[in-house]
Design a protein around this motif. Structure first.
Motif, short mmCIF file in Angstrom:
data_model
loop_
_atom_site.label_atom_id
_atom_site.label_comp_id
_atom_site.label_asym_id
_atom_site.label_seq_id
_atom_site.Cartn_x
_atom_site.Cartn_y
_atom_site.Cartn_z
N GLY A 105 0.81 -1.20 0.00
CA GLY A 105 0.00 0.00 0.00
C GLY A 105 0.85 1.26 0.00
N LEU A 106 1.88 1.26 0.83
CA LEU A 106 2.67 2.49 0.92
C LEU A 106 3.37 2.79 -0.41
CD1 LEU A 106 6.03 2.87 1.28
CD2 LEU A 106 5.60 1.46 3.26
N PHE A 137 -4.22 7.12 7.74
CA PHE A 137 -3.01 6.28 7.71
C PHE A 137 -2.69 5.98 6.25
CE2 PHE A 137 -0.50 2.41 7.72
CZ PHE A 137 0.43 2.69 8.72
N GLU A 189 -8.69 8.50 2.45
CA GLU A 189 -9.26 7.14 2.46
C GLU A 189 -10.80 7.25 2.41
OE1 GLU A 189 -7.33 4.95 6.05
OE2 GLU A 189 -6.75 7.05 6.17
N GLU A 194 -7.23 2.61 9.89
CA GLU A 194 -6.45 2.57 11.13
C GLU A 194 -6.99 3.59 12.12
OE1 GLU A 194 -4.95 -0.30 9.34
OE2 GLU A 194 -4.05 0.08 11.30
N ASP A 222 -7.00 6.72 -1.37
CA ASP A 222 -6.21 5.61 -0.84
C ASP A 222 -7.20 4.50 -0.47
OD1 ASP A 222 -4.94 3.79 0.80
OD2 ASP A 222 -3.74 5.29 1.87
N TRP A 225 -7.31 -0.15 2.15
CA TRP A 225 -8.23 -0.96 2.97
C TRP A 225 -9.54 -1.24 2.23
CZ3 TRP A 225 -9.00 -4.54 6.27
CH2 TRP A 225 -8.29 -4.67 7.47
N LYS A 271 -3.23 -4.48 0.08
CA LYS A 271 -3.90 -5.53 0.87
C LYS A 271 -4.64 -6.56 0.01
CE LYS A 271 -4.62 -2.55 4.97
NZ LYS A 271 -3.77 -3.08 6.00
C1 LIG Z 1 -5.31 3.20 4.11
C2 LIG Z 1 -3.94 2.58 4.12
N1 LIG Z 1 -3.03 3.04 3.25
C3 LIG Z 1 -1.79 2.51 3.19
C4 LIG Z 1 -1.42 1.49 4.04
C5 LIG Z 1 -0.04 0.90 3.96
O1 LIG Z 1 -0.12 -0.35 3.38
P1 LIG Z 1 1.13 -1.36 3.48
O2 LIG Z 1 1.20 -1.82 4.90
O3 LIG Z 1 0.79 -2.44 2.53
O4 LIG Z 1 2.33 -0.59 3.08
C6 LIG Z 1 -2.34 0.98 4.97
C7 LIG Z 1 -1.97 -0.10 5.89
O5 LIG Z 1 -2.67 -0.46 6.78
C8 LIG Z 1 -3.63 1.55 5.00
O6 LIG Z 1 -4.56 1.11 5.87
#
Ligand SMILES: Cc1ncc(COP(=O)(O)O)c(C=O)c1O
Length: 414
Positions: A105-106, A137, A189, A194, A222, A225, A271
């Motif tokens: 995700g990041l 997050f 999001e 989170e 984003d 999730w 995810k």
């Molecule tokens: C909304 C959101 N963006 C990005 C991430 C980051 O994802 P990753 O852990 O796969 O890097 C998360 C992780 O929980 C998330 O909830």
């Protein structure tokens, strides 16, 4: 396998950056998992949402096995068919766009911010700043902790990467003031995960889109999730119906037609898309995607054939097994049980969510709830100190879900 011995070995060689339970998991099937002692657990959290089709789904096992026997990884200097299949699925289920593949995700968010800055660099004055939201997050890289609206995630890593700022979700005035003529992107999001399962109000999503259009700002959703069926629609933004007056009604009855929804310029996914294998995706409108020419961004193992075969199959299965409707139905059922059966004990302040992405906010932080549930054979999670999160595989059957809810409701009420 002797669990205490494994834990000793783990403590000797693994960094302690995760708060692990003293349990070693060895096997999973559907929404059930077994530990090294043979004890069975109901998985209502799917490994932070990754195992969207549960464990060892036969179609995923077959797809990965077939691909692994054919071609693993050749690097992105070549074309491979599984990448194309997955991107075609995204065109069908999200909007007309182009995909970049990575592992998490990041990384999807990093790619999105880079692309927004490329666009911003063409404007005058140059646009480079990013506005996000408190309680958000977005990941754990240096830039993504700067984008994340949670001081605890940033602590100890200062100074932050410059150019990132946060405002309150729903605060349109604050947002309009923060988004100046140097702002390249707004990232949000559709449901803050989170931060405690806070859905973005539909009216606010509509206003966000208008603001970004008026000021040439790139809007990034984003959906790490909320993507890939978790909320009972393919993507969380498909709950944002731009036909304002009917929006709330349509959303609550699950009738939003994808074509009418507020769409982002860039969608970031992680995810669930890999079904539990590491897949991240940045999916952008074609005009924007065209800026990412060779040399601007990349990822060595991103889009590797085995992960892509799994991800494309996730879409096939969700479609074939009609899991969007299933997630909607079971989500409604779970939320109504959680509301009704916790009323008398009075410990629950709110139950909110969409599809099978549910938060149960307690009046006060619970004492060892995750541990007590685990003891009773249930995997769940608490975030933002007092919000229990429920995000099972979207193909969980009602009987298993109900058995898990029985345990959870007892743990809340006792
Ligand atoms: C909304 C959101 N963006 C990005 C991430 C980051 O994802 P990753 O852990 O796969 O890097 C998360 C992780 O929980 C998330 O909830």
């Amino acid at each position: 396998m002797d669990t205490p011995e494994l834990i000793d070995r783990a403590n000797a060689v693994l960094i302690g950056n995760y708060a692990r339970m003293p349990t070693a998991m060895v096997r999973g099937e559907g929404s059930l998992v077994w530990d090294s002692t043979g004890k069975q657990y109901i998985d209502l959290f799917a490994g932070f949402g990754g195992a969207v089709l549960g464990h060892a789904h036969p179609a995923l096992v077959a797809a990965v096995t077939e691909q692994a026997q054919k071609l693993w990884h050749v690097g992105n200097t070549f074309h491979t068919e599984p990448q194309v299949r997955l991107a075609e699925h995204l065109n069908r289920t999200a909007f007309a766009g182009k995909a970049f593949f990575c592992h998490s995700g990041l990384e999807s968010n990093e790619a999105a911010i880079k692309l927004a800055r490329l666009r911003g660099a063409q404007q005058n004055p140059k646009r480079w700043k990013v506005v996000s939201f408190n309680k958000s997050f977005h990941g754990r890289s240096l830039a993504m902790i700067a984008a994340t609206g949670n001081p605890a995630v940033k602590a100890g890593f200062e100074p932050m990467v410059p150019g990132f700022m946060q405002v309150d979700l729903g605060d349109m005035e604050g947002l309009a003031a923060a988004a100046d003529n140097e702002t390249a992107a707004i990232i949000v999001e559709p449901i803050q995960g989170e931060g405690g399962i806070h859905p973005l109000p539909i009216e606010f999503a509509v206003e966000l889109r208008k603001l970004c259009d008026a000021r040439n700002i790139t809007l990034i959703f984003d959906e790490v999730w909320t993507g890939c069926g978790r909320t009972g629609r393919w993507f969380g933004h498909q709950w944002f119906d731009a036909g304002s007056l009917s929006a709330t009604r349509q959303a609550s009855t699950g009738e939003c037609r994808a074509g009418e929804c507020v769409k982002p310029d860039i969608l970031t996914i992680g995810k669930a898309i890999g079904g539990g294998l590491p897949v991240g995706t940045m999916f952008a409108r074609p005009e924007l995607a065209a800026l990412l020419v060779p040399g601007k961004h990349g990822c060595t193992l991103g889009g590797n054939a085995v992960c892509m075969a799994a991800a494309a199959t996730v879409f096939d299965v969700i479609e074939r097994e009609q899991l969007l409707q299933h997630a909607l139905n079971l989500g409604e059922h779970a939320m109504s049980r959680l509301r009704n059966e916790t009323k008398a004990a009075g410990r629950v302040a709110a139950v909110r969510g969409r599809g099978l992405f549910i938060g149960v906010e307690l009046a006060a932080a619970p004492v060892k709830l995750v541990e007590r549930a685990l003891d009773q054979g249930l995997i769940t999670n608490v975030t933002a100190s007092k919000v229990i999160r429920i995000a099972p595989p979207v193909n969980i059957d009602q009987a298993t879900l109900d058995r898990g809810l029985d345990i959870l409701i007892r743990a809340i009420n006792e």
